[in-house]
Design a protein around this motif. Structure first.
Motif, PDB file in Angstrom:
ATOM      1  N   LEU A  40      17.404 -26.477  37.580  1.00  0.00           N
ATOM      2  CA  LEU A  40      17.397 -25.247  36.793  1.00  0.00           C
ATOM      3  C   LEU A  40      16.046 -24.551  36.883  1.00  0.00           C
ATOM      4  N   GLN A  41      16.077 -23.203  36.805  1.00  0.00           N
ATOM      5  CA  GLN A  41      14.866 -22.401  36.927  1.00  0.00           C
ATOM      6  C   GLN A  41      14.843 -21.315  35.859  1.00  0.00           C
ATOM      7  N   VAL A  42      13.642 -20.825  35.576  1.00  0.00           N
ATOM      8  CA  VAL A  42      13.514 -19.667  34.689  1.00  0.00           C
ATOM      9  C   VAL A  42      14.339 -18.533  35.286  1.00  0.00           C
ATOM     10  N   GLY A  43      15.116 -17.872  34.441  1.00  0.00           N
ATOM     11  CA  GLY A  43      15.990 -16.788  34.877  1.00  0.00           C
ATOM     12  C   GLY A  43      17.427 -17.225  35.070  1.00  0.00           C
ATOM     13  N   ASP A  44      17.688 -18.533  35.088  1.00  0.00           N
ATOM     14  CA  ASP A  44      19.062 -19.019  35.230  1.00  0.00           C
ATOM     15  C   ASP A  44      19.837 -18.784  33.942  1.00  0.00           C
ATOM     16  N   CYS A  45      21.122 -18.489  34.098  1.00  0.00           N
ATOM     17  CA  CYS A  45      22.014 -18.302  32.957  1.00  0.00           C
ATOM     18  C   CYS A  45      23.021 -19.446  32.930  1.00  0.00           C
ATOM     19  N   LEU A  46      23.248 -19.978  31.745  1.00  0.00           N
ATOM     20  CA  LEU A  46      24.016 -21.207  31.576  1.00  0.00           C
ATOM     21  C   LEU A  46      25.219 -20.992  30.672  1.00  0.00           C
ATOM     22  N   ASN A  47      26.256 -21.757  30.913  1.00  0.00           N
ATOM     23  CA  ASN A  47      27.391 -21.860  30.000  1.00  0.00           C
ATOM     24  C   ASN A  47      27.352 -23.260  29.417  1.00  0.00           C
ATOM     25  N   ASP A  48      26.441 -23.451  28.493  1.00  0.00           N
ATOM     26  CA  ASP A  48      26.130 -24.775  27.982  1.00  0.00           C
ATOM     27  C   ASP A  48      26.350 -24.944  26.484  1.00  0.00           C
ATOM     28  N   ALA A  49      27.060 -24.027  25.851  1.00  0.00           N
ATOM     29  CA  ALA A  49      27.268 -24.117  24.404  1.00  0.00           C
ATOM     30  C   ALA A  49      27.981 -25.401  24.002  1.00  0.00           C
ATOM     31  N   ASP A  50      28.830 -25.910  24.868  1.00  0.00           N
ATOM     32  CA  ASP A  50      29.579 -27.126  24.562  1.00  0.00           C
ATOM     33  C   ASP A  50      29.012 -28.357  25.246  1.00  0.00           C
ATOM     34  N   ALA A  51      27.757 -28.293  25.657  1.00  0.00           N
ATOM     35  CA  ALA A  51      27.142 -29.431  26.339  1.00  0.00           C
ATOM     36  C   ALA A  51      27.131 -30.653  25.428  1.00  0.00           C
ATOM     37  N   ALA A  52      27.378 -31.798  26.007  1.00  0.00           N
ATOM     38  CA  ALA A  52      27.347 -33.062  25.271  1.00  0.00           C
ATOM     39  C   ALA A  52      25.906 -33.401  24.895  1.00  0.00           C
ATOM     40  N   ASP A  53      25.743 -34.403  24.053  1.00  0.00           N
ATOM     41  CA  ASP A  53      24.402 -34.825  23.662  1.00  0.00           C
ATOM     42  C   ASP A  53      23.583 -35.291  24.857  1.00  0.00           C
ATOM     43  N   THR A  54      24.207 -35.955  25.790  1.00  0.00           N
ATOM     44  CA  THR A  54      23.509 -36.440  26.972  1.00  0.00           C
ATOM     45  C   THR A  54      24.191 -35.879  28.198  1.00  0.00           C
TER      46      THR A  54
END
Length: 176
Positions: free
Chosen positions: A63-77
C-alpha cells in the motif's frame, strides 16, 4: 504488518485532546505467514504509481500514500485489503505515511500514541482544515510486534467518512 485503528465518531474531540488511546476502538492487521514484506499481490499501477486496476486482496505491505481502499469490513487481523482506483467508490484513502525509528519494538501504546499524533497532524495538512472542524475521521495501519521484527516501521494514515458514506476521488484539500 500493521494494526488498524478505527476511531468512533464520538471520540473526535477526545482525540484532539490526546486521550483517544483509552477510548478508541481497536481493529488490526498483523503479518500473517512467513513471506518477505511486500511480496504478496498488489494493485495494478500506472507510471505515476496510481492504481488503475484494483484488487480484492492487495498485500498490506504494498500500500502507498494515495491508495484508496474498501476496508470498512476488514477483520481484526489482515494481511491483504481491497484496493480500488480512487475514481471508484471507496471506504478510505491513505493520506500519509509515517516511518518509526528504532530497532526495538516500542510497545503498542507507544505506537498508538505516535499514530494518533502524527496522523492527526498530517490530517490537518491533507484535508486543509483542523481535524476537529472536519466531517471526516482518520484511522491507521501500524506495525505489530511481529511485523516490527521483520522490518515494518510504517504507520499508514487513512481518512474516511464516519457516517459510512463511500468516497469518490481524493479528499486532498477538500476543507470539509
Amino acid at each position: 504488518m500493521t494494526t488498524r485503528r478505527r476511531l468512533r465518531p464520538l471520540t473526535r474531540l477526545t482525540v484532539a485532546l490526546g486521550a483517544a488511546s483509552a477510548i478508541a476502538a481497536l481493529a488490526g492487521c498483523s503479518l500473517l505467514g512467513g513471506g518477505e514484506l511486500g511480496s504478496g499481490p498488489s494493485a495494478e499501477r500506472d507510471e505515476s504509481g496510481q492504481v488503475v486496476e484494483g484488487t480484492d486482496g492487495a498485500d498490506v505491505f504494498t500500500l502507498q500514500v494515495g491508495d484508496c481502499l474498501n476496508d470498512a469490513d476488514a477483520a481484526d487481523t489482515v494481511s491483504e485489503v481491497p484496493v480500488v482506483p480512487c475514481a471508484d467508490p471507496h471506504d478510505s484513502e491513505i493520506y500519509a505515511s509515517v516511518i518509526l525509528g528504532g530497532d526495538t519494538f516500542p510497545g503498542t501504546d507507544a505506537v498508538l500514541a505516535e499514530g494518533d499524533e502524527q496522523c492527526g497532524t498530517e490530517f490537518d495538512a491533507f484535508i486543509g482544515i483542523p481535524y476537529v472542524e472536519s466531517i471526516y475521521d482518520f484511522s491507521y495501519y501500524f506495525p505489530t510486534e511481529s511485523s516490527w521484527e521483520r522490518g515494518d516501521r510504517e504507520i499508514l494514515c487513512v481518512i474516511f467518512d464516519p457516517a459510512g458514506q463511500k468516497l469518490t476521488g481524493s479528499l486532498d484539500g477538500i476543507a470539509r
